[in-house]
Design a protein around this motif. Structure first.
Motif, PDB file in Angstrom:
ATOM      1  N   GLY A  14     -15.282   2.651  -5.677  1.00  0.00           N
ATOM      2  CA  GLY A  14     -15.671   4.023  -4.732  1.00  0.00           C
ATOM      3  C   GLY A  14     -14.497   4.915  -5.048  1.00  0.00           C
ATOM      4  N   GLU A  15     -14.054   5.928  -4.347  1.00  0.00           N
ATOM      5  CA  GLU A  15     -13.199   6.849  -4.244  1.00  0.00           C
ATOM      6  C   GLU A  15     -12.845   7.140  -2.813  1.00  0.00           C
ATOM      7  OE1 GLU A  15     -14.168   9.579  -7.974  1.00  0.00           O
ATOM      8  OE2 GLU A  15     -15.347   9.895  -6.262  1.00  0.00           O
ATOM      9  N   VAL A  16     -11.664   7.253  -2.617  1.00  0.00           N
ATOM     10  CA  VAL A  16     -11.115   7.847  -1.533  1.00  0.00           C
ATOM     11  C   VAL A  16     -10.923   9.326  -1.623  1.00  0.00           C
ATOM     12  CG1 VAL A  16      -8.845   7.798   0.111  1.00  0.00           C
ATOM     13  CG2 VAL A  16      -9.664   5.786  -0.841  1.00  0.00           C
ATOM     14  N   ILE A  17     -11.152  10.201  -0.882  1.00  0.00           N
ATOM     15  CA  ILE A  17     -11.181  11.608  -1.282  1.00  0.00           C
ATOM     16  C   ILE A  17     -10.055  12.415  -0.032  1.00  0.00           C
ATOM     17  CG2 ILE A  17     -12.399  13.830  -1.288  1.00  0.00           C
ATOM     18  CD1 ILE A  17     -14.645  12.399  -2.272  1.00  0.00           C
ATOM     19  N   ILE A  18      -9.033  12.970  -0.353  1.00  0.00           N
ATOM     20  CA  ILE A  18      -8.417  13.482   0.771  1.00  0.00           C
ATOM     21  C   ILE A  18      -8.055  15.174   0.230  1.00  0.00           C
ATOM     22  CG2 ILE A  18      -6.064  13.449   1.850  1.00  0.00           C
ATOM     23  CD1 ILE A  18      -5.883  10.539   0.742  1.00  0.00           C
ATOM     24  N   GLN A  19      -8.263  15.945   1.566  1.00  0.00           N
ATOM     25  CA  GLN A  19      -7.984  17.111   1.316  1.00  0.00           C
ATOM     26  C   GLN A  19      -7.114  17.553   2.413  1.00  0.00           C
ATOM     27  OE1 GLN A  19     -10.658  19.962  -0.451  1.00  0.00           O
ATOM     28  NE2 GLN A  19      -9.958  21.378   1.233  1.00  0.00           N
ATOM     29  N   SER A  20      -5.864  18.142   2.500  1.00  0.00           N
ATOM     30  CA  SER A  20      -4.934  18.318   3.552  1.00  0.00           C
ATOM     31  C   SER A  20      -4.878  19.873   3.699  1.00  0.00           C
ATOM     32  CB  SER A  20      -3.476  17.692   3.395  1.00  0.00           C
ATOM     33  OG  SER A  20      -2.647  18.115   4.157  1.00  0.00           O
ATOM     34  N   SER A  21      -4.233  20.251   5.107  1.00  0.00           N
ATOM     35  CA  SER A  21      -4.498  21.781   5.225  1.00  0.00           C
ATOM     36  C   SER A  21      -2.952  22.392   4.890  1.00  0.00           C
ATOM     37  CB  SER A  21      -4.580  22.003   6.685  1.00  0.00           C
ATOM     38  OG  SER A  21      -3.793  21.113   7.442  1.00  0.00           O
ATOM     39  N   LYS A  22      -2.117  21.405   4.620  1.00  0.00           N
ATOM     40  CA  LYS A  22      -0.818  21.867   4.099  1.00  0.00           C
ATOM     41  C   LYS A  22      -0.195  20.796   3.255  1.00  0.00           C
ATOM     42  CE  LYS A  22       1.638  19.624   8.053  1.00  0.00           C
ATOM     43  NZ  LYS A  22       2.404  19.732   9.235  1.00  0.00           N
ATOM     44  N   ASP A  23       1.017  21.229   2.540  1.00  0.00           N
ATOM     45  CA  ASP A  23       1.522  19.916   1.395  1.00  0.00           C
ATOM     46  C   ASP A  23       1.817  18.954   2.150  1.00  0.00           C
ATOM     47  OD1 ASP A  23       0.855  21.756  -0.347  1.00  0.00           O
ATOM     48  OD2 ASP A  23       2.885  22.666  -0.516  1.00  0.00           O
ATOM     49  N   GLU A  24       1.623  17.659   1.552  1.00  0.00           N
ATOM     50  CA  GLU A  24       1.994  16.581   2.225  1.00  0.00           C
ATOM     51  C   GLU A  24       2.518  15.454   0.992  1.00  0.00           C
ATOM     52  OE1 GLU A  24       2.227  15.926   5.358  1.00  0.00           O
ATOM     53  OE2 GLU A  24       0.813  16.873   6.616  1.00  0.00           O
ATOM     54  N   VAL A  25       2.964  14.353   1.693  1.00  0.00           N
ATOM     55  CA  VAL A  25       3.432  13.441   0.715  1.00  0.00           C
ATOM     56  C   VAL A  25       2.880  12.015   1.149  1.00  0.00           C
ATOM     57  CG1 VAL A  25       5.340  12.126  -0.395  1.00  0.00           C
ATOM     58  CG2 VAL A  25       5.454  14.445  -0.142  1.00  0.00           C
ATOM     59  N   ILE A  26       2.402  11.129   0.185  1.00  0.00           N
ATOM     60  CA  ILE A  26       1.660   9.885   0.923  1.00  0.00           C
ATOM     61  C   ILE A  26       2.689   8.872   0.773  1.00  0.00           C
ATOM     62  CG2 ILE A  26      -0.007   8.262   0.323  1.00  0.00           C
ATOM     63  CD1 ILE A  26      -1.901  10.202  -1.215  1.00  0.00           C
ATOM     64  N   GLU A  27       3.055   8.073   1.821  1.00  0.00           N
ATOM     65  CA  GLU A  27       3.934   6.841   1.702  1.00  0.00           C
ATOM     66  C   GLU A  27       3.326   5.703   1.529  1.00  0.00           C
ATOM     67  OE1 GLU A  27       6.431   6.595   4.931  1.00  0.00           O
ATOM     68  OE2 GLU A  27       7.954   8.203   4.310  1.00  0.00           O
ATOM     69  N   ASP A  28       1.788   5.560   1.853  1.00  0.00           N
ATOM     70  CA  ASP A  28       1.137   4.261   1.735  1.00  0.00           C
ATOM     71  C   ASP A  28      -0.401   4.795   2.007  1.00  0.00           C
ATOM     72  OD1 ASP A  28       1.383   1.615   1.455  1.00  0.00           O
ATOM     73  OD2 ASP A  28       0.788   1.159   3.608  1.00  0.00           O
ATOM     74  N   LEU A  29      -1.159   4.121   1.018  1.00  0.00           N
ATOM     75  CA  LEU A  29      -2.520   4.306   1.152  1.00  0.00           C
ATOM     76  C   LEU A  29      -3.097   2.869   0.714  1.00  0.00           C
ATOM     77  CD1 LEU A  29      -4.944   6.301   1.388  1.00  0.00           C
ATOM     78  CD2 LEU A  29      -4.906   6.516  -1.285  1.00  0.00           C
ATOM     79  N   VAL A  30      -3.821   2.168   1.753  1.00  0.00           N
ATOM     80  CA  VAL A  30      -4.210   0.831   1.594  1.00  0.00           C
ATOM     81  C   VAL A  30      -5.948   0.991   1.934  1.00  0.00           C
ATOM     82  CG1 VAL A  30      -4.342  -1.521   2.587  1.00  0.00           C
ATOM     83  CG2 VAL A  30      -2.299  -0.222   2.393  1.00  0.00           C
ATOM     84  N   VAL A  31      -6.618   0.165   0.875  1.00  0.00           N
ATOM     85  CA  VAL A  31      -8.116   0.164   1.158  1.00  0.00           C
ATOM     86  C   VAL A  31      -8.459  -1.196   1.327  1.00  0.00           C
ATOM     87  CG1 VAL A  31      -8.585  -0.233  -1.280  1.00  0.00           C
ATOM     88  CG2 VAL A  31     -10.412   0.597   0.223  1.00  0.00           C
ATOM     89  N   SER A  32      -9.354  -1.570   2.336  1.00  0.00           N
ATOM     90  CA  SER A  32      -9.725  -2.908   2.502  1.00  0.00           C
ATOM     91  C   SER A  32     -11.030  -3.034   2.812  1.00  0.00           C
ATOM     92  CB  SER A  32      -8.889  -3.644   3.752  1.00  0.00           C
ATOM     93  OG  SER A  32      -9.357  -2.898   5.017  1.00  0.00           O
ATOM     94  N   ILE A  33     -11.555  -4.472   2.824  1.00  0.00           N
ATOM     95  CA  ILE A  33     -13.053  -4.683   3.079  1.00  0.00           C
ATOM     96  C   ILE A  33     -12.855  -5.906   4.082  1.00  0.00           C
ATOM     97  CG2 ILE A  33     -14.137  -3.899   1.010  1.00  0.00           C
ATOM     98  CD1 ILE A  33     -14.131  -6.796   0.058  1.00  0.00           C
ATOM     99  N   CYS A  34     -13.723  -5.985   5.114  1.00  0.00           N
ATOM    100  CA  CYS A  34     -13.563  -6.872   6.239  1.00  0.00           C
ATOM    101  C   CYS A  34     -15.010  -7.081   6.808  1.00  0.00           C
ATOM    102  CB  CYS A  34     -12.383  -6.679   7.076  1.00  0.00           C
ATOM    103  SG  CYS A  34     -12.504  -5.054   8.257  1.00  0.00           S
ATOM    104  N   GLY A  35     -14.881  -8.352   7.383  1.00  0.00           N
ATOM    105  CA  GLY A  35     -16.339  -8.526   7.906  1.00  0.00           C
ATOM    106  C   GLY A  35     -15.733  -8.708   9.479  1.00  0.00           C
ATOM    107  N   ILE A  36     -16.391  -8.047  10.529  1.00  0.00           N
ATOM    108  CA  ILE A  36     -15.795  -8.200  11.835  1.00  0.00           C
ATOM    109  C   ILE A  36     -17.228  -8.767  12.721  1.00  0.00           C
ATOM    110  CG2 ILE A  36     -15.122  -7.069  13.755  1.00  0.00           C
ATOM    111  CD1 ILE A  36     -13.976  -4.902  11.612  1.00  0.00           C
ATOM    112  N   ALA A  37     -16.692  -9.601  13.653  1.00  0.00           N
ATOM    113  CA  ALA A  37     -17.866 -10.220  14.661  1.00  0.00           C
ATOM    114  C   ALA A  37     -17.087  -9.824  15.999  1.00  0.00           C
ATOM    115  CB  ALA A  37     -17.888 -11.605  14.613  1.00  0.00           C
TER     116      ALA A  37
END
Length: 293
Positions: A23-46
């Motif tokens: 899939g895709e991660v979609i980001i739109q910020s209200s001001k200029d920013e710099v990404i330091e870390d972007l992590v995607v995960s899938i997990c099962g939770i009980a």
């Protein structure tokens, strides 16, 4: 943050063990920013909760957690930059682990669920988290029906309604140049003699995005110029000679991803089995135009 969300390819919400969640991660910020870390995960939770003597107790356990870093401080600065009110999109793929999982469950006393989660850290310490649920089902076959006007390696002009058997592994494939002809390439792979003796087609799958909500998928059979097989003990080295292919351009749509599968059609049978390919080199070499995500 004006927009921070997850779009799963083709709007899928149900997967099988060994499947690929993309899939895709979609980001739109209200001001200029710099990404330091972007992590995607899938997990099962009980999660379970209960009361005893007017005291509330709860317990949460993760039974699998697969993570992938999309952006970090070592990435190029232009990849990390968020411009004011300009949508920023990043594609991702994660494999569902090979295991047995309980089905999704919800009640007043707890739940079992699977989530895709994206964690975004911006320069300055700000952190944002978003999640999207999905389901894992235990099936060994799925039905499919689609047609294609192109000719396959076995000169079949269309698919028939059939049972599609989904394997839980990916087949490592090597892309090799053809001497004296830059318009074609060889796709080489090792497989068991029993698998390779049947007719094999190469399937190209292209995912396009129409807008933030709608995605559609196009399947096509790549016409092979020839097939070579060389047996050696327990495995057979197989080469498919295929032409480089122009990606179809769909107006007002954006290309998301291109994937390839082997489709085996046993003689005198309507059952197809599918095997996704993983590449030692990127599949962009199969495409005339460079692929940019």
């Amino acid at each position: 943050m004006e927009l921070f969300g997850i779009n799963l390819t083709a709007g899928r919400e149900t997967y099988v063990v060994g499947d690929v969640i993309s899939g895709e991660v979609i980001i739109q910020s209200s001001k200029d920013e710099v990404i330091e870390d972007l992590v995607v995960s899938i997990c099962g939770i009980a999660h379970v909760e209960w009361k005893k003597c007017f005291t509330k107790y709860q317990e949460t356990e993760s039974y699998y957690n697969v993570k992938k870093t999309l952006i970090d401080v070592t990435s190029a600065r232009k990849e990390r930059k968020l411009s004011r009110r300009v949508p920023w999109v990043k594609y991702f793929e994660l494999d569902v682990p090979e295991d047995t999982f309980p089905p999704n469950f919800y009640s007043d006393h707890g739940y079992i669920r699977n989530d895709v989660t994206v964690t975004l850290k911006l320069k300055g310490g700000k952190e944002h988290v978003t999640s999207r649920p999905f389901k894992i089902i235990d099936v060994t076959s799925l039905a499919t029906h689609f047609e294609d006007s192109q000719r396959s390696c076995s000169q079949v002009s269309s698919f028939r309604s059939s049972t599609q058997s989904w394997t839980r592994i990916r087949l490592p494939a090597h892309i090799l140049p053809c001497e004296g002809d830059s318009s074609v390439v060889k796709i080489g792979f090792e497989c068991s003699p029993g698998y390779c003796k049947d007719e094999i087609d190469l399937i190209q799958r292209i995912d396009y995005r129409v807008n933030e909500v709608n995605v559609f998928t196009k399947y096509s059979v790549i016409n092979c110029n020839g097939t070579r097989r060389q047996s050696g003990g327990d495995v057979t080295w197989t080469e498919l000679i295929v032409p480089k292919k122009q990606l179809p351009i769909i107006h007002h749509c954006r290309l998301i991803s291109v994937r390839y599968y082997l489709k085996k059609s046993p003689i005198k049978s309507d059952k197809f089995s599918w095997l996704p390919l993983s590449w030692q080199r990127g599949p962009e070499i199969l495409i005339i135009n460079s692929l940019h995500r």
